[in-house]
Design a protein around this motif. Sequence first.
Motif, mmCIF file in Angstrom:
data_model
loop_
_atom_site.group_PDB
_atom_site.id
_atom_site.type_symbol
_atom_site.label_atom_id
_atom_site.label_comp_id
_atom_site.label_asym_id
_atom_site.label_seq_id
_atom_site.Cartn_x
_atom_site.Cartn_y
_atom_site.Cartn_z
ATOM 1 N N MET A 1 0.849 -1.173 0.000
ATOM 2 C CA MET A 1 0.000 0.000 0.000
ATOM 3 C C MET A 1 0.892 1.233 0.000
ATOM 4 S SD MET A 1 -3.088 1.043 2.676
ATOM 5 C CE MET A 1 -3.390 -0.651 3.027
ATOM 6 N N LYS A 2 0.528 2.211 -0.828
ATOM 7 C CA LYS A 2 1.289 3.458 -0.947
ATOM 8 C C LYS A 2 0.418 4.620 -0.482
ATOM 9 C CE LYS A 2 1.842 3.279 -5.373
ATOM 10 N NZ LYS A 2 2.277 3.523 -6.750
ATOM 11 N N PHE A 3 1.056 5.576 0.188
ATOM 12 C CA PHE A 3 0.349 6.750 0.686
ATOM 13 C C PHE A 3 0.977 8.010 0.109
ATOM 14 C CE2 PHE A 3 -0.310 3.454 3.780
ATOM 15 C CZ PHE A 3 -1.644 3.588 4.100
ATOM 16 N N LEU A 4 0.124 8.944 -0.296
ATOM 17 C CA LEU A 4 0.546 10.254 -0.759
ATOM 18 C C LEU A 4 0.058 11.265 0.269
ATOM 19 C CD1 LEU A 4 1.863 11.922 -3.041
ATOM 20 C CD2 LEU A 4 -0.397 12.061 -4.109
ATOM 21 N N ILE A 5 0.991 12.025 0.850
ATOM 22 C CA ILE A 5 0.661 12.983 1.897
ATOM 23 C C ILE A 5 0.445 14.354 1.260
ATOM 24 C CG2 ILE A 5 1.400 14.044 4.071
ATOM 25 C CD1 ILE A 5 1.021 10.960 4.223
ATOM 26 N N ASP A 6 -0.745 14.896 1.390
ATOM 27 C CA ASP A 6 -1.080 16.201 0.826
ATOM 28 C C ASP A 6 -0.265 17.295 1.509
ATOM 29 O OD1 ASP A 6 -2.416 18.092 -0.728
ATOM 30 O OD2 ASP A 6 -4.173 18.166 0.582
ATOM 31 N N GLU A 7 -0.072 18.405 0.797
ATOM 32 C CA GLU A 7 0.734 19.517 1.304
ATOM 33 C C GLU A 7 0.155 20.187 2.542
ATOM 34 O OE1 GLU A 7 3.381 21.457 -2.165
ATOM 35 O OE2 GLU A 7 1.269 22.027 -2.192
ATOM 36 N N CYS A 8 -1.121 20.005 2.807
ATOM 37 C CA CYS A 8 -1.725 20.628 3.988
ATOM 38 C C CYS A 8 -1.310 19.914 5.278
ATOM 39 C CB CYS A 8 -3.242 20.673 3.857
ATOM 40 S SG CYS A 8 -4.000 19.058 3.679
ATOM 41 N N LEU A 9 -0.637 18.769 5.138
ATOM 42 C CA LEU A 9 -0.112 18.039 6.285
ATOM 43 C C LEU A 9 1.410 18.088 6.237
ATOM 44 C CD1 LEU A 9 -2.497 14.964 6.169
ATOM 45 C CD2 LEU A 9 -2.544 16.843 7.821
ATOM 46 N N SER A 10 2.035 17.767 7.341
ATOM 47 C CA SER A 10 3.488 17.834 7.422
ATOM 48 C C SER A 10 4.142 16.764 6.544
ATOM 49 C CB SER A 10 3.938 17.628 8.866
ATOM 50 O OG SER A 10 5.340 17.547 8.916
ATOM 51 N N PRO A 11 5.173 17.147 5.794
ATOM 52 C CA PRO A 11 5.916 16.148 5.027
ATOM 53 C C PRO A 11 6.647 15.158 5.936
ATOM 54 C CG PRO A 11 7.008 18.287 4.899
ATOM 55 C CD PRO A 11 5.696 18.497 5.596
ATOM 56 N N GLU A 12 6.756 15.503 7.224
ATOM 57 C CA GLU A 12 7.380 14.604 8.198
ATOM 58 C C GLU A 12 6.616 13.285 8.326
ATOM 59 O OE1 GLU A 12 10.269 14.939 10.048
ATOM 60 O OE2 GLU A 12 10.609 16.652 8.733
ATOM 61 N N LEU A 13 5.347 13.266 7.940
ATOM 62 C CA LEU A 13 4.582 12.014 7.990
ATOM 63 C C LEU A 13 5.210 10.957 7.094
ATOM 64 C CD1 LEU A 13 0.858 13.184 8.044
ATOM 65 C CD2 LEU A 13 2.254 12.365 9.934
ATOM 66 N N ALA A 14 5.967 11.385 6.096
ATOM 67 C CA ALA A 14 6.636 10.436 5.204
ATOM 68 C C ALA A 14 7.704 9.630 5.939
ATOM 69 C CB ALA A 14 7.246 11.164 4.015
ATOM 70 N N ASN A 15 8.135 10.120 7.092
ATOM 71 C CA ASN A 15 9.138 9.415 7.882
ATOM 72 C C ASN A 15 8.518 8.415 8.851
ATOM 73 O OD1 ASN A 15 11.157 10.946 6.657
ATOM 74 N ND2 ASN A 15 10.948 12.572 8.188
ATOM 75 N N ALA A 16 7.201 8.346 8.878
ATOM 76 C CA ALA A 16 6.522 7.434 9.801
ATOM 77 C C ALA A 16 6.872 5.987 9.455
ATOM 78 C CB ALA A 16 5.007 7.639 9.728
ATOM 79 N N ARG A 17 7.096 5.203 10.458
ATOM 80 C CA ARG A 17 7.364 3.778 10.252
ATOM 81 C C ARG A 17 6.026 3.073 10.110
ATOM 82 N NH1 ARG A 17 12.746 2.470 13.471
ATOM 83 N NH2 ARG A 17 13.599 4.556 13.365
ATOM 84 N N THR A 18 5.706 2.732 8.883
ATOM 85 C CA THR A 18 4.383 2.185 8.605
ATOM 86 C C THR A 18 4.388 0.707 8.286
ATOM 87 O OG1 THR A 18 4.521 2.640 6.250
ATOM 88 C CG2 THR A 18 3.638 4.406 7.656
ATOM 89 N N HIS A 87 0.857 12.670 13.402
ATOM 90 C CA HIS A 87 1.453 11.329 13.483
ATOM 91 C C HIS A 87 0.495 10.347 14.152
ATOM 92 C CE1 HIS A 87 5.554 11.358 11.924
ATOM 93 N NE2 HIS A 87 5.644 12.611 12.342
ATOM 94 N N ARG A 88 -0.123 10.772 15.232
ATOM 95 C CA ARG A 88 -1.055 9.881 15.946
ATOM 96 C C ARG A 88 -2.241 9.504 15.065
ATOM 97 N NH1 ARG A 88 -0.845 10.269 21.985
ATOM 98 N NH2 ARG A 88 1.081 11.382 22.455
ATOM 99 N N LEU A 89 -2.774 10.485 14.354
ATOM 100 C CA LEU A 89 -3.919 10.208 13.482
ATOM 101 C C LEU A 89 -3.530 9.330 12.301
ATOM 102 C CD1 LEU A 89 -5.778 13.641 13.464
ATOM 103 C CD2 LEU A 89 -6.243 11.612 14.868
ATOM 104 N N PHE A 90 -2.329 9.538 11.767
ATOM 105 C CA PHE A 90 -1.871 8.704 10.662
ATOM 106 C C PHE A 90 -1.735 7.251 11.118
ATOM 107 C CE2 PHE A 90 1.683 7.492 7.594
ATOM 108 C CZ PHE A 90 0.808 7.228 6.556
ATOM 109 N N HIS A 91 -1.166 7.038 12.283
ATOM 110 C CA HIS A 91 -1.041 5.668 12.798
ATOM 111 C C HIS A 91 -2.408 5.074 13.140
ATOM 112 C CE1 HIS A 91 3.251 5.057 12.616
ATOM 113 N NE2 HIS A 91 3.386 6.321 12.965
ATOM 114 N N LEU A 92 -3.318 5.885 13.611
ATOM 115 C CA LEU A 92 -4.689 5.429 13.840
ATOM 116 C C LEU A 92 -5.333 5.009 12.519
ATOM 117 C CD1 LEU A 92 -7.143 4.991 15.675
ATOM 118 C CD2 LEU A 92 -7.647 7.441 15.431
ATOM 119 N N ALA A 93 -5.119 5.797 11.480
ATOM 120 C CA ALA A 93 -5.651 5.457 10.154
ATOM 121 C C ALA A 93 -5.068 4.139 9.659
ATOM 122 C CB ALA A 93 -5.367 6.582 9.159
ATOM 123 N N LEU A 94 -3.765 3.957 9.828
ATOM 124 C CA LEU A 94 -3.130 2.698 9.409
ATOM 125 C C LEU A 94 -3.739 1.516 10.141
ATOM 126 C CD1 LEU A 94 0.616 3.803 9.324
ATOM 127 C CD2 LEU A 94 -0.908 3.447 7.367
#
Length: 126
Positions: A1-18, A87-94
């Motif tokens: 699964m691939k995720f594209l992070i929109d500019e309205c969110l932090s690009p730091e989400l790309a560093n999340a260990r998913t 970060h918390r919401l992204f991990h919740l989404a995952l």
Amino acid sequence: MKFLIDECLSPELANARTGFSRVEPCALAGLAGAKDHMVTRRAVDDGYVLVTHNTTDFRGLYRGEELHVGLVAFNIAPGLISLDLQHRLFHLALSELGGEEAWNEVLEITVDVARTITIERFNLPD
């Protein structure tokens, strides 16, 4: 699964260990400053689950798509959109997605002013 992070969110989400194949911010995908319809097109055509805070616009754009692998939308009350919360919401989404592509689904996670979290999952288009 691939995720594209929109500019309205932090690009730091790309560093999340998913544990997933790829998490990419719009800027690294060649979409810095791109219009929402261009971001939608890339996400849909290249099989990305789009992660955004711009729920209203993208819900409207995804409504017109016949087939997509999913949209994750964070609705965060004004003043609460910290990097930690993202970060918390992204991990919740995952966790909610459970490693499965959400074909034609939207996962909306809302945080209101009282910091209450509500999760909705629905088909789009209907």
